[in-house]
Scaffold this active site. Structure first.
Site, PDB file in Angstrom:
ATOM      1  N   HIS A   1       0.852  -1.192   0.000  1.00 27.78           N
ATOM      2  CA  HIS A   1       0.000   0.000   0.000  1.00 27.78           C
ATOM      3  C   HIS A   1       0.880   1.231   0.000  1.00 27.78           C
ATOM      4  O   HIS A   1       1.949   1.224   0.615  1.00 27.78           O
ATOM      5  CB  HIS A   1      -0.915   0.016   1.232  1.00 27.78           C
TER       6      HIS A   1
ATOM      7  N   ASP B   1      -8.032  -5.188  -0.294  1.00 24.81           N
ATOM      8  CA  ASP B   1      -8.506  -5.954  -1.448  1.00 24.81           C
ATOM      9  C   ASP B   1      -8.152  -7.433  -1.374  1.00 24.81           C
ATOM     10  O   ASP B   1      -8.677  -8.234  -2.142  1.00 24.81           O
ATOM     11  CB  ASP B   1      -7.933  -5.354  -2.741  1.00 24.81           C
TER      12      ASP B   1
HETATM   13  N1  CMC Z   1       4.229  -7.538  -5.055  1.00 24.65           N
HETATM   14  C1  CMC Z   1       5.605  -7.538  -5.173  1.00 24.65           C
HETATM   15  N2  CMC Z   1       6.380  -6.457  -4.935  1.00 24.65           N
HETATM   16  C2  CMC Z   1       5.766  -5.320  -4.556  1.00 24.65           C
HETATM   17  C3  CMC Z   1       4.363  -5.247  -4.420  1.00 24.65           C
HETATM   18  C4  CMC Z   1       3.598  -6.412  -4.686  1.00 24.65           C
HETATM   19  N3  CMC Z   1       2.260  -6.374  -4.559  1.00 24.65           N
HETATM   20  N4  CMC Z   1       4.013  -3.999  -4.055  1.00 24.65           N
HETATM   21  C5  CMC Z   1       5.157  -3.307  -3.968  1.00 24.65           C
HETATM   22  N5  CMC Z   1       6.223  -4.113  -4.270  1.00 24.65           N
HETATM   23  C6  CMC Z   1       7.660  -3.745  -4.223  1.00 24.65           C
HETATM   24  C7  CMC Z   1       8.047  -2.908  -5.423  1.00 24.65           C
HETATM   25  O1  CMC Z   1       8.509  -3.707  -6.486  1.00 24.65           O
HETATM   26  C8  CMC Z   1       9.137  -2.034  -4.833  1.00 24.65           C
HETATM   27  O2  CMC Z   1      10.291  -2.819  -4.711  1.00 24.65           O
HETATM   28  P1  CMC Z   1      11.761  -2.125  -4.889  1.00 24.65           P
HETATM   29  O3  CMC Z   1      11.843  -1.120  -3.774  1.00 24.65           O
HETATM   30  O4  CMC Z   1      12.721  -3.245  -4.766  1.00 24.65           O
HETATM   31  O5  CMC Z   1      11.749  -1.496  -6.251  1.00 24.65           O
HETATM   32  C9  CMC Z   1       8.632  -1.755  -3.416  1.00 24.65           C
HETATM   33  O6  CMC Z   1       7.827  -2.899  -3.072  1.00 24.65           O
HETATM   34  C10 CMC Z   1       7.813  -0.480  -3.258  1.00 24.65           C
HETATM   35  O7  CMC Z   1       6.728  -0.558  -4.199  1.00 24.65           O
HETATM   36  P2  CMC Z   1       6.171   0.681  -5.023  1.00 24.65           P
HETATM   37  O8  CMC Z   1       5.512   0.161  -6.256  1.00 24.65           O
HETATM   38  O9  CMC Z   1       7.238   1.722  -5.159  1.00 24.65           O
HETATM   39  O10 CMC Z   1       5.105   1.227  -4.006  1.00 24.65           O
HETATM   40  P3  CMC Z   1       3.921   2.205  -4.365  1.00 24.65           P
HETATM   41  O11 CMC Z   1       3.584   2.914  -3.114  1.00 24.65           O
HETATM   42  O12 CMC Z   1       4.234   3.021  -5.570  1.00 24.65           O
HETATM   43  O13 CMC Z   1       2.716   1.201  -4.790  1.00 24.65           O
HETATM   44  C11 CMC Z   1       0.877  -0.266  -4.645  1.00 24.65           C
HETATM   45  C12 CMC Z   1       1.704   0.794  -3.918  1.00 24.65           C
HETATM   46  C13 CMC Z   1      -0.384  -0.545  -3.825  1.00 24.65           C
HETATM   47  C14 CMC Z   1       0.440   0.265  -6.017  1.00 24.65           C
HETATM   48  C15 CMC Z   1       1.732  -1.566  -4.787  1.00 24.65           C
HETATM   49  O14 CMC Z   1       2.080  -2.061  -3.528  1.00 24.65           O
HETATM   50  C16 CMC Z   1       1.033  -2.640  -5.620  1.00 24.65           C
HETATM   51  O15 CMC Z   1       1.153  -2.642  -6.847  1.00 24.65           O
HETATM   52  N6  CMC Z   1       0.261  -3.586  -4.949  1.00 24.65           N
HETATM   53  C17 CMC Z   1      -0.519  -4.545  -5.675  1.00 24.65           C
HETATM   54  C18 CMC Z   1      -1.843  -3.907  -6.144  1.00 24.65           C
HETATM   55  C19 CMC Z   1      -2.826  -3.725  -5.005  1.00 24.65           C
HETATM   56  O16 CMC Z   1      -3.050  -4.630  -4.199  1.00 24.65           O
HETATM   57  N7  CMC Z   1      -3.465  -2.533  -4.970  1.00 24.65           N
HETATM   58  C20 CMC Z   1      -4.517  -2.247  -3.999  1.00 24.65           C
HETATM   59  C21 CMC Z   1      -4.106  -1.205  -3.007  1.00 24.65           C
HETATM   60  S1  CMC Z   1      -5.298  -1.150  -1.624  1.00 24.65           S
HETATM   61  C22 CMC Z   1      -6.749  -0.553  -2.307  1.00 24.65           C
HETATM   62  C23 CMC Z   1      -6.694   0.907  -2.510  1.00 24.65           C
HETATM   63  O17 CMC Z   1      -6.842   1.661  -1.519  1.00 24.65           O
HETATM   64  O18 CMC Z   1      -6.466   1.324  -3.664  1.00 24.65           O
END
Ligand code: CMC
Length: 429
Positions: free
Chosen positions: A308, A365
């Site tokens: 998240h 989710d």
């Molecule tokens: N699986 C594997 N690796 C992950 C995941 C995941 N679900 N989420 C984040 N990471 C890794 C990412 O690759 C990065 O690694 P590194 O630092 O080595 O490059 C690190 O964790 C930080 O991730 P980020 O993408 O920079 O984080 P963000 O804040 O931009 O993204 C997120 C947040 C929710 C989009 C992401 O965690 C994600 O894609 N999760 C899966 C989709 C999901 O479940 N979304 C629903 C969110 S809750 C409902 C809502 O309120 O929207």
């Protein structure tokens, strides 16, 4: 003396005001920085940027706290109806008994939708995604209520629009469900409460006026809607505010929010989670293989329902949903094999250094889809339920933006393209 921040640029010092929120959060106000120094700040994805002051929702991602108008999400989910929480978000205070009765009554006066709207379904191709249909239908509402187009002209019209949206959203969501199944529409029944009425329009049949949804299902649905009701400046709420900031009407702002929610990194993740669990099950159920894929930077696969942007400890909504999920499955006697996969995934991920170091926990989710499935909703319908819950939050954010007279949202950029160059005529390219 009030706190300030100092920034030195090209040897010159600038003093910037510091803003402190009611929970002690701090921000450096950089709104005049460009005017003073020529510099802007850069923050792709707004990871460290506040876009507004807001009194609607407080969230502390490190401590896993979520409060609406000062009330904890745990108390609201345990004690309120969804409409009580909607009232709280919109008006800032919990309703008294008579205020709630009046609010509910106003909503029942607007539950029907114009018959003309039904004609739109003829234009949607078979199998089109429910979220695309929902955003189109909500956008189309603005065409039926032209008096609501100017968000600054008529406060009564705005209030009616807010009530209309809350009243018609369940009717439209249920219509989308019925139309996809080729079944006749079940009209709203104003003698039922909001959630029961929605379930009745969805799962009831015109041939069965005695259909009554199981109270376990009604309670679970009520809780799920509350848990999704608002989440401060997330992608879809920011979209609603951004579209609304151009003084576009409320229907089009909400329609834009629905489209933002649809994406798999936001609300669309609930559909993706179930599809992922199904996929892992059909692939033989080797959870470690999929955990390794999620960790592999050369593999685009992500563990959906994990991670998240703001929660870096636990998602308080996920905690409540997990409990509700266990209760629903037990009471309904559902034995879902994907649940086993989900439990294994969670167990492995929570002890794996990749996920622990990056503070990646199951989010709202991860569990909501399992409940929706147990309640009988098709997978591509899950994000519709998120939207139904989020509606009062979007409206409250829009209303705050409007009443605070926030300026049109217009970020800046740092240009990295070509320097000026001479035009090349066609024959010389
Ligand atoms: N699986 C594997 N690796 C992950 C995941 C995941 N679900 N989420 C984040 N990471 C890794 C990412 O690759 C990065 O690694 P590194 O630092 O080595 O490059 C690190 O964790 C930080 O991730 P980020 O993408 O920079 O984080 P963000 O804040 O931009 O993204 C997120 C947040 C929710 C989009 C992401 O965690 C994600 O894609 N999760 C899966 C989709 C999901 O479940 N979304 C629903 C969110 S809750 C409902 C809502 O309120 O929207």
């Amino acid at each position: 003396m009030s706190e300030t921040a100092k920034i030195i640029l090209e040897g010159k010092e600038y003093e910037l005001p510091v803003i402190t929120g009611s929970e002690g959060e701090k921000a450096i106000d950089i709104s005049n920085l460009r005017g003073l120094s020529g510099y802007i700040t850069m923050d792709e994805g707004y990871k460290n940027t506040g876009s507004t002051l807001s009194a609607v929702t407080f969230l502390d991602g490190e401590l896993g706290i979520l409060r609406h108008r000062g009330y904890s999400i745990e108390d609201l989910a345990d004690n309120c109806t969804f409409l009580e929480v909607a009232y709280l978000l919109l008006k800032g205070e919990l309703p008294t008994e008579s205020e709630l009765a009046d609010f509910e009554h106003k909503i029942t006066e607007h539950t029907l939708v114009n018959e003309g709207l039904e004609g739109m379904f003829k234009a949607f191709p078979t199998g089109s995604h429910p979220m695309g249909q929902l955003s189109s239908m909500i956008s189309a509402l603005s065409l039926f209520y032209p008096k609501s187009l100017n968000p600054h002209r008529d406060e009564d019209a705005i209030s009616r629009t807010i009530i209309r949206l809350i009243a018609k959203m369940p009717t439209i969501c249920a219509m989308i469900y019925k139309k996809r199944n080729g079944h006749p529409i079940v009209f709203p029944n104003n003698y039922l409460d909001y959630v029961t009425n929605y379930l009745n329009m969805t799962f009831g049949q015109v041939t069965d006026p005695n259909y009554t949804p199981d109270p376990v299902i009604v309670n679970a649905m009520n809780k799920l809607l509350i848990l999704h009701a608002d989440h401060e400046q997330n992608c879809s709420a920011s979209t609603v505010r951004m579209v609304g900031s151009s003084q576009s009407n409320l229907y089009s702002s909400i329609s834009a929010g629905i489209n933002a929610l649809w994406g798999p990194l936001h609300g669309g993740a609930n559909q993706e989670v179930l599809e992922m669990l199904e996929h892992i099950k059909n692939d033989g159920g080797d959870v470690t293989k999929w955990i390794n894929k999620a960790k592999d930077k050369n593999d685009p696969f992500r563990l959906m329902g994990f991670g998240h942007r703001v929660y870096k400890n636990f998602d308080p909504r996920a905690k409540i949903i997990k409990k509700a999920c266990d209760e629903v499955l037990e009471k309904l006697g559902v034995n879902d094999p994907v649940l086993e996969i989900a439990k294994k995934l969670e167990e492995v991920a929570l002890s794996d250094p990749y996920f622990v170091d990056r503070k990646l926990f199951p989010n709202v989710d991860f569990y909501s889809g399992i409940i929706y499935r147990a309640l009988g909703f098709p997978t591509d319908f899950f994000t519709i339920l998120f939207a139904l819950g989020r509606l009062p939050g979007w409206i409250s954010q829009w209303q705050e933006m409007r009443l605070e007279k926030q300026p049109i949202a217009r970020p800046r950029q740092i240009y990295t393209g070509q320097a000026p160059r001479e035009f090349v005529p066609m024959e010389k390219r």
